[in-house]
Design an enzyme around this catalytic site. Structure first.
Site, PDB file in Angstrom:
ATOM      1  N   GLU A  99       0.847  -1.186   0.000  1.00 40.69           N
ATOM      2  CA  GLU A  99       0.000   0.000   0.000  1.00 40.69           C
ATOM      3  C   GLU A  99       0.888   1.243   0.000  1.00 40.69           C
ATOM      4  O   GLU A  99       1.793   1.365   0.828  1.00 40.69           O
ATOM      5  CB  GLU A  99      -0.868  -0.045   1.246  1.00 40.69           C
ATOM      6  N   HIS A 113      -3.885  -6.020  10.882  1.00 38.88           N
ATOM      7  CA  HIS A 113      -4.794  -6.981  10.258  1.00 38.88           C
ATOM      8  C   HIS A 113      -4.774  -8.327  10.969  1.00 38.88           C
ATOM      9  O   HIS A 113      -4.416  -9.348  10.371  1.00 38.88           O
ATOM     10  CB  HIS A 113      -4.392  -7.196   8.794  1.00 38.88           C
ATOM     11  N   ASN A 164      -5.832  -6.226   2.048  1.00 35.36           N
ATOM     12  CA  ASN A 164      -6.502  -5.725   3.243  1.00 35.36           C
ATOM     13  C   ASN A 164      -7.759  -6.563   3.481  1.00 35.36           C
ATOM     14  O   ASN A 164      -8.511  -6.846   2.549  1.00 35.36           O
ATOM     15  CB  ASN A 164      -6.883  -4.256   3.062  1.00 35.36           C
TER      16      ASN A 164
END
Length: 546
Positions: free
Chosen positions: A401, A487, A525
Site C-alpha cells: 500500500e 490486520h 486488506n
C-alpha cells in the site's frame, strides 16, 4: 458526522461546535489533562435480560450478522467494549476525533502513554503521556507483536485506512480453502462491496490534487522498476474529499484525520451496516460493556452471558448476567480468540475443540519508508486515505500500500504498508497462574515478510538511487516496522474450530462471525473478505438455524 456537505446553517453550527482548528505537532506535546466526555444516555442491556441473539462486538462480522438477523425478524442486542463515538462530546479542539499529529486522551484505549505505529520522526520520539481513557485505538501488546484494533461502535472501521480490496480470484483458495469461490465472487463479495459503499478515487482529480502527490510519486517509482501499480478501492466518500480539496466543507481525510477516527467523509460501519441494522428497530447496542463469560444455561436451553459495564477510565461500574438463545462471537480476531480460549480452559465451554486459539496470523504486515531525492517531493499536504498499491504478489509475495505520511511538512519520503505471504501462524493459550491469554507470535517470524517486501523496495531503491529511512521505528538504525499488525486474522478458523459456516463445535447456538475465522492471511486488506464471509455464513444460518 455525515458524508456530504451540510446546509449553510448546520455547517456553521457544527463549525463552532466541532471544528476549531488544532495546529498539532508531529513531535507531540506535554501530557494533557483529564477531560470529561459525557455521553447521551444509551439503552444499556439490563441485568437479567433475556435476548434472542447476542452479538459480541460491532465490527464488520458483528454488524453484518446483526443486520441480517434483524431483517429476518430476530431481536438482536450487541455488546461493544468501546464507546459509541457518535454520542461522545467534542474534545478541546472542538472535534470528536483528533488529528494523527495531535494524539490525546481520545486516541488510545486504556493507555497512559501513546503508542503510535511510527514511534520516531527525524530522530525524535513521538509518544507522550496521556490520561488513561476509553480511546478509539487499542495498541494491544503481546510478546513479539503489537496488534492495533479499533475500540468503539463500528470496530476496526473507525481506525483503518478504508482500503476495501477483494482478493484476486486465483488467490482465494489460499485464503478460505473450504469456501466455494463461485459463491463468494458471484454473490457475497458484490453484496459486501455494495453494503460497505466501496468506490474508487476519481482518476482525473487524482492527477491534479496536491493531496495525492505522494501516491503519484509512488506510482512513478513503481513503474520505473517494472512493478504493477494499481488504484485500490476504498470506503471514503470521494465526492466529500473533492469538496474538502475545494474548501467547501471541513477537512477530514485532507485534515490529518484517520488513525484516531475520522470526523466526516469516511463510510464507517455506523453509516452503513449498523445504520441499516438500527433502522430495523430490532437492534440495540450497549457500548462500554465487555463480555467476560459465556456458559450453557444450567438445566435449560440457551447461554448465560456475564458482562461487565465500564466507565471511560476502565473501572467496572456494574456486572450483569443475561440469557441469550444464540450468541455470536464478533469481537475481532484477538477478542474472539482470547475469550474462547479462556472459556475452554476455565471449564465454561469445555467441549470446544482443540483448534480454538490456533491458526492466528498478522496478514504479513510490515512497514518501511524510503528517503527520496529532493526533486521527488511527496507533498507537505497528504490525504490520509490510501488509494493505490504496488503488486508483486505472484513474483515476490508482497502487495504494498502506498501509504501517507501526513506530518504537515515536506518529508521527501515515501511510506508503505506491505501485506506479505508470511507462512507463520501463532496460537493463543491460557496461563492459569496469570489468569491471562497469551500469544505465541515471534518477532523473528517477520523476517519472511521483510524479505518479501524487499523484493519491491530494494529494486526501487537501486533504480532511483535512494535509501531506506531509519528514523521512523526506533533507534535511528531500524529500517522495518516489524513490530505490529493492523490486520489480525485467525484463532477460530473456519471448518476447524467451527464448521464451514462458523458454528462452534460442541455448542449448538454458538457462532463465530468475524476475522477469527480466516486463517492468518487474505493476500490484501482483509475487511471486505471478513464482511463477505459474514454475509455468506449468516445467510446460511438464518435459513437453517432459525
Amino acid at each position: 458526522m455525515g458524508n456530504s456537505p451540510q446546509p449553510e446553517g448546520r455547517s456553521a453550527r457544527l463549525s463552532r461546535r466541532r471544528f476549531v482548528a488544532g495546529t498539532g505537532s508531529i513531535l507531540g506535546a506535554a501530557a494533557v489533562g483529564t477531560y470529561a466526555t459525557p455521553a447521551r444516555a444509551a439503552a444499556h442491556i439490563a441485568n437479567g435480560a433475556q435476548v434472542a441473539a447476542l452479538v459480541i462486538g460491532t465490527g464488520y462480522g458483528g454488524s453484518v450478522t446483526a443486520l441480517r438477523l434483524a431483517e429476518a425478524g430476530v431481536a438482536v442486542h450487541m455488546i461493544e467494549m468501546g464507546q459509541d463515538w457518535a454520542t461522545v462530546a467534542p474534545g478541546p479542539d472542538g472535534r470528536i476525533h483528533p488529528k494523527v499529529t495531535s494524539p490525546d486522551y481520545r486516541s488510545f484505549w486504556m493507555r497512559t502513554k501513546t503508542k503510535a505505529p511510527l514511534s520516531n520522526f527525524l530522530g525524535f520520539p513521538l509518544d507522550k503521556a496521556v490520561p488513561k481513557h476509553a480511546g478509539i485505538l487499542d495498541a494491544e501488546e503481546f510478546p513479539g507483536i503489537t496488534v492495533y484494533q479499533g475500540r468503539g461502535v463500528g470496530g476496526g472501521s473507525l481506525v483503518n485506512g478504508g482500503m476495501a480490496v477483494t482478493p484476486k480470484r486465483q488467490n482465494f483458495a489460499s485464503v478460505l480453502p473450504s469456501v466455494n469461490a463461485d459463491e463468494m465472487y458471484g454473490t457475497y463479495y458484490p453484496r459486501a462491496n455494495a453494503g460497505l459503499g466501496v468506490g474508487l478515487v476519481n482518476p482525473d482529480w487524482f492527477e491534479r490534487t496536491s493531496y495525492y502527490q505522494y501516491s503519484r510519486v509512488g506510482r512513478k517509482h513503481a513503474k520505473r522498476s517494472g512493478f504493477a501499480w494499481t488504484f485500490v478501492p476504498d470506503v471514503y466518500d470521494w465526492d466529500y474529499m473533492v469538496a474538502e480539496d475545494n474548501g467547501t466543507v471541513p477537512k477530514s481525510a485532507l485534515g490529518q484525520e484517520i488513525l484516531y477516527g475520522n470526523n466526516y467523509g469516511k463510510k464507517t460501519l455506523g453509516k452503513t451496516y449498523l445504520q441499516k441494522a438500527k433502522a430495523t428497530g430490532r437492534v440495540t447496542i450497549s457500548p462500554l460493556h465487555e463480555v467476560t463469560g459465556v456458559a450453557p444455561v444450567a438445566g435449560g436451553t440457551g447461554f448465560t452471558v456475564t458482562i461487565r459495564q465500564l466507565d471511560t477510565a476502565g473501572a467496572t461500574v456494574a456486572t450483569k448476567t443475561v440469557t441469550a438463545a444464540k450468541v455470536f462471537f464478533a469481537g475481532g480476531s484477538v477478542g474472539t480468540s482470547k475469550l474462547l480460549v479462556k472459556l475452554k480452559a476455565t471449564g465454561a465451554l469445555p467441549k470446544l475443540n482443540g483448534e480454538v486459539g490456533k491458526g492466528w496470523g498478522e496478514n504479513g504486515n510490515v512497514m518501511c519508508g524510503r528517503a527520496n531525492h529532493m526533486w521527488d517531493a511527496t507533498g507537505d499536504v497528504q490525504s490520509t486515505i490510501p488509494c493505490s498499491g504496488i503488486d508483486n504478489w505472484d513474483a515476490g509475495g508482497a502487495f504494498a500500500e502506498v501509504a501517507p505520511l501526513p506530518t504537515g511538512i515536506e518529508t521527501y519520503a515515501s511510506f508503505y504498508l506491505s501485506i506479505t505471504k508470511n507462512p507463520h501462524r501463532a496460537e493463543f493459550t491460557y496461563d492459569a497462574g496469570a489468569g491471562k491469554v497469551g500469544l505465541s507470535w515471534q518477532t523473528a517470524w517477520k523476517q519472511d515478510s521483510i524479505t518479501m517486501a524487499k523484493s519491491i523496495f530494494d529494486k526501487i531503491n537501486r533504480t532511483e538511487g535512494t535509501i531506506y529511512r531509519i528514523d521512523l521505528f526506533g533507534n535511528n538504525s531500524k529500517v522495518w516496522g516489524d513490530h505490529l499488525t493492523y490486520h489480525p486474522l485467525g484463532g477460530a478458523v473456519l471448518n476447524k474450530a467451527t464448521d464451514n459456516y462458523g458454528r462452534l463445535h460442541g455448542y449448538p447456538g454458538l457462532y463465530v462471525t468475524d476475522g477469527a475465522l480466516i486463517p492468518g492471511n487474505t493476500t490484501v486488506n482483509p475487511f471486505v473478505t471478513i464482511t463477505a464471509l459474514a454475509e455468506r455464513n449468516i445467510e446460511h444460518i438464518v435459513r437453517n438455524d432459525l
